[in-house]
Scaffold this motif. Structure first.
Motif, mmCIF file in Angstrom:
data_model
loop_
_atom_site.group_PDB
_atom_site.id
_atom_site.type_symbol
_atom_site.label_atom_id
_atom_site.label_comp_id
_atom_site.label_asym_id
_atom_site.label_seq_id
_atom_site.Cartn_x
_atom_site.Cartn_y
_atom_site.Cartn_z
ATOM 1 N N GLU A 199 -4.281 9.275 -4.663
ATOM 2 C CA GLU A 199 -5.276 10.331 -4.529
ATOM 3 C C GLU A 199 -6.667 9.863 -4.961
ATOM 4 N N ILE A 234 -0.339 11.347 5.197
ATOM 5 C CA ILE A 234 -0.332 12.352 4.128
ATOM 6 C C ILE A 234 0.324 11.788 2.871
ATOM 7 N N ARG A 235 1.449 11.115 3.044
ATOM 8 C CA ARG A 235 2.188 10.567 1.902
ATOM 9 C C ARG A 235 1.371 9.503 1.168
ATOM 10 N N SER A 238 -1.579 10.948 -0.689
ATOM 11 C CA SER A 238 -1.116 11.702 -1.856
ATOM 12 C C SER A 238 -0.691 10.770 -2.985
ATOM 13 N N VAL A 273 1.378 10.682 11.049
ATOM 14 C CA VAL A 273 0.735 11.769 10.306
ATOM 15 C C VAL A 273 1.415 11.974 8.965
ATOM 16 N N SER A 274 2.739 11.945 8.970
ATOM 17 C CA SER A 274 3.496 12.073 7.717
ATOM 18 C C SER A 274 3.180 10.927 6.770
ATOM 19 N N ASP A 312 -1.169 19.588 5.787
ATOM 20 C CA ASP A 312 -1.538 19.592 4.365
ATOM 21 C C ASP A 312 -3.021 19.920 4.259
ATOM 22 N N ALA A 347 -2.950 16.153 10.307
ATOM 23 C CA ALA A 347 -2.749 15.959 8.866
ATOM 24 C C ALA A 347 -3.303 17.139 8.067
ATOM 25 N N VAL A 348 -4.480 17.625 8.425
ATOM 26 C CA VAL A 348 -5.065 18.743 7.676
ATOM 27 C C VAL A 348 -4.349 20.050 7.998
ATOM 28 N N PHE A 355 -5.257 17.705 2.277
ATOM 29 C CA PHE A 355 -5.339 16.285 2.625
ATOM 30 C C PHE A 355 -6.753 15.724 2.522
ATOM 31 N N LYS A 386 -8.081 14.797 -0.917
ATOM 32 C CA LYS A 386 -7.382 13.702 -1.588
ATOM 33 C C LYS A 386 -7.941 12.339 -1.189
#
Length: 326
Positions: A120, A113-114, A117, A109-110, A141, A137-138, A144, A147
């Motif tokens: 994007e 997101i990374r 991001s 999940v991290s 963030d 994830a949402v 998310f 993006k």
């Protein structure tokens, strides 16, 4: 033409393996990562399955991340035996004792997101299993979804015909709360390859036999993992899927992947709001289409209905002609 950046979130069973191979063979796809989630098997088996598929195709450089081991709310869940206990037909004996060392240390999940991001509005996320990683994830963030370039989901059903319960499709039924969150909160362009879409655009069993007869490592691998799996038996399907849709070979997850690779693959779709039912002993996990705007939702999804089966078949056939180096 710039390549399409793709992350695949998978509960890697046999049909996920087919979809991953399809992405690996596509010249217009740049693979950012594979994120793993429970579903067809325990997440530990899923991770090993992904690593095995990448190894067969000689693409070990693609990072693999371990994600959610169970659904968002329920305390536990039973895994499907649709593709065997390990997700790949229970025929692989030479397991890799060093598989854990080949995973990335970052949580799926991290990582999701990374990576999104960092790129994007450029990443296509293809979700082939329960949507737990996406829901988390949402939650971590809230920005998310906006993006993302777009989201492709294999899951859900639009006619109340289920394949794991009476009215619900497997991926949504395994974590209905996560499916609900994703379809409510992901406002990016969302394309849903439902169970009915896959089954109504089936390939022939003769095609399946030709597919596995190809002289390539990926084809030999697929022949091995389907060899003892009842889900790839014409006889078994007569009492399962064929009752609703008639006979045919259905590589479920590959339909969502194909739509991501080539949008012209989809000939028809329904654009409307959708919602996942969370209540009831029969309908929990079912996806409802709101074609008359009763829910007053602010956004719609594209529910795929008709596929260019000939073009799809060519992509499937090409996917097993690997390894192919880009």
């Amino acid at each position: 033409m710039p390549k399409k950046l793709v992350i695949i979130d998978t509960d890697c069973g046999i049909d996920d393996a087919q979809a991953i191979m399809m992405a690996l063979a596509a010249p217009n796809v740049e693979f950012l990562a594979v994120t793993c989630v429970f579903g067809n098997a325990a997440v530990e088996d899923v991770c090993q399955n992904v690593l095995r598929v990448l190894s067969v195709c000689e693409r070990q450089g693609i990072p693999v991340f371990r994600g959610s081991a169970g659904p968002l709310v329920a305390a536990s869940t039973s895994f499907s035996d649709h593709f065997g206990g390990d997700g790949l037909g229970d025929v692989i004996e030479d397991k890799d004792p060093l598989w854990k060392e080949k995973l990335q240390q970052e949580h799926a999940v991290s990582a999701m997101i990374r990576l999104v991001s960092e790129h994007e509005k450029q990443v296509s996320l293809v979700a082939l299993g329960p949507l737990t990683n996406l829901a988390l994830a949402v939650r971590l963030d809230p920005c998310f979804p906006q993006k993302l370039r777009d989201l492709y989901i294999m899951g859900g059903n639009k006619e109340g015909i289920g394949n794991v319960t009476l009215c619900a499709e497997f991926n949504f039924a395994m974590d209905p709360e996560s499916a609900y969150i994703v379809l409510e909160e992901f406002l990016c362009p969302t394309y849903i390859a439902s169970w009915e879409y896959s089954c109504r655009n089936a390939l022939s069993w003769e095609f399946f036999e030709e597919l596995l007869s190809q002289d390539a490592a990926a084809a030999r691998f697929m022949k091995t993992i389907t060899s003892k799996c009842w889900a790839y038996s014409k006889e078994a399907m007569r009492n399962k899927r064929d009752i609703y849709f008639g006979p045919g070979f259905v590589p479920y997850d590959a339909y969502a992947m194909a739509a991501c690779i080539d949008g012209s693959m989809v000939l028809e779709s329904i654009e409307c709001p959708v919602r996942v039912e969370l209540q009831g002993s029969i309908a929990r996990g079912m996806m409802a289409l709101d074609r008359t705007n009763q829910l007053k939702k602010s956004h719609s999804a594209f529910v795929l209905t008709k596929c260019d089966v000939a073009k799809f078949g060519r992509l499937v056939m090409e996917s097993l002609r690997q390894p192919c180096r880009k």
